[in-house]
Design a protein around this motif. Structure first.
Motif, PDB file in Angstrom:
ATOM      1  N   SER A  38      31.607  41.858  51.527  1.00  0.00           N
ATOM      2  CA  SER A  38      31.494  40.452  51.121  1.00  0.00           C
ATOM      3  C   SER A  38      32.714  39.896  50.386  1.00  0.00           C
ATOM      4  CB  SER A  38      30.233  40.216  50.302  1.00  0.00           C
ATOM      5  OG  SER A  38      30.316  40.841  49.061  1.00  0.00           O
ATOM      6  N   HIS A  39      33.830  39.802  51.067  1.00  0.00           N
ATOM      7  CA  HIS A  39      35.082  39.147  50.614  1.00  0.00           C
ATOM      8  C   HIS A  39      35.822  39.939  49.521  1.00  0.00           C
ATOM      9  CE1 HIS A  39      32.804  36.156  52.583  1.00  0.00           C
ATOM     10  NE2 HIS A  39      32.221  35.666  51.523  1.00  0.00           N
ATOM     11  N   ASP A 128      38.312  41.760  55.755  1.00  0.00           N
ATOM     12  CA  ASP A 128      37.460  40.893  56.581  1.00  0.00           C
ATOM     13  C   ASP A 128      38.098  39.538  56.894  1.00  0.00           C
ATOM     14  OD1 ASP A 128      37.111  39.317  54.372  1.00  0.00           O
ATOM     15  OD2 ASP A 128      34.972  39.645  54.171  1.00  0.00           O
ATOM     16  N   HIS A 130      38.734  37.002  55.114  1.00  0.00           N
ATOM     17  CA  HIS A 130      38.264  35.831  54.379  1.00  0.00           C
ATOM     18  C   HIS A 130      39.157  35.528  53.182  1.00  0.00           C
ATOM     19  CE1 HIS A 130      33.998  36.689  56.054  1.00  0.00           C
ATOM     20  NE2 HIS A 130      34.717  35.952  56.877  1.00  0.00           N
TER      21      HIS A 130
END
Ligand SMILES: [Cu+2]
Length: 268
Positions: A38-39, A128, A130
């Motif tokens: 998640s980032h 990822d 992001h």
């Protein structure tokens, strides 16, 4: 001709039968990665968020941010600015070769006069792809300005406002309401019958100054009484227009959200 077309179709069917499951598999893997990582979120800041440095005569020579994912050095940054929005870092952002999740920048320490400094960071995750960004503040103090000379003589300039969100009265105050110094932030909550709500979990204020490129700077307030939440810090590190998002997280109820904007000036 027909023979070729037959072959083409066969090739098409073969490639589709391989590609579709492959695409599904890749989608599943990328979703899995997102859930696990998640980032690139910061896991630690040095100097720490809202800390006071320099009281012992030692100034920080670097700002170090450790992330949950590896920042891409070519696209990520850390900027350190004073309350006049001037950079006080040496523009030498780098990622630690021994820990690819740790990035840092050197501080031009002679420029660290007593005052409030904002660290703004952006991270493009190599894991990822992001982008995440945010800011935090720290204070440079020294023995001579420890008592923040001058603050007491300041004229009262409080910012006070009220609103009603989902049948909850919200009154918020910023004091003494000058930029580049510590301000006190108070949020008072009451139901329409005047009672303090009992289901409040946390109250956050998130500050952004788009003109100066600062933020979001997140501050969690502490419960100081029934329906009373407060905190203090140098979050409003520079003069100008600030956007604030207030988020009241509640048990078994939706968050209360309220946004407001103001213009803040340096102390007289
Ligand atoms: Cu991500």
């Amino acid at each position: 001709m027909t023979k070729f077309r037959y072959l083409d179709n066969k090739r098409l069917i073969l490639s589709v039968s391989i590609l579709i499951p492959l695409a599904i598999m890749m989608l599943l893997i990328s979703n899995l990665n997102q859930n696990v990582y998640s980032h690139a979120n910061p896991t630690s800041f040095t100097p720490p968020s809202n800390s006071v440095v320099g009281e012992n005569g030692i100034l920080p020579e670097n700002v170090v941010i450790v992330f949950s994912e590896r920042p891409e050095p070519k696209a990520s940054y850390i900027h350190v600015t004073n309350s006049d929005n001037e950079r006080v870092d040496k523009n030498d952002y780098r990622v630690n070769s021994n820990n690819l999740r740790e990035s840092s920048i050197s501080i031009d320490t002679p420029k660290l006069k007593p005052g409030i400094y904002t660290v703004s960071w952006l991270a493009l995750s190599r894991d990822d792809g992001h982008i995440t960004k945010g800011s935090y503040v720290f204070t440079v103090s020294n023995a001579s300005n420890r008592s923040e000379t001058g603050v007491k003589e300041m004229t009262n300039n409080d910012f006070v406002n009220s609103t009603v969100v989902n049948n909850v009265n919200i009154t918020y105050r910023i004091s003494p309401f000058y930029s580049g110094i510590n301000n006190n932030f108070t949020v008072s909550l009451s139901d329409l019958d005047g009672k303090a709500p009992t289901n409040v979990k946390t109250v956050f204020l998130v500050f952004s100054n788009k003109q100066a490129g600062l933020g979001p700077i997140s501050a969690e307030l502490t419960k100081t009484g029934e329906g009373q939440y407060s905190g203090s810090g140098g979050y409003l590190s520079q003069p100008g227009e600030w956007d604030v998002k207030m988020i009241v997280q509640r048990n078994d109820a939706y968050d209360l959200n309220h946004s407001f904007t103001f213009d803040i000036k340096n102390p007289p």
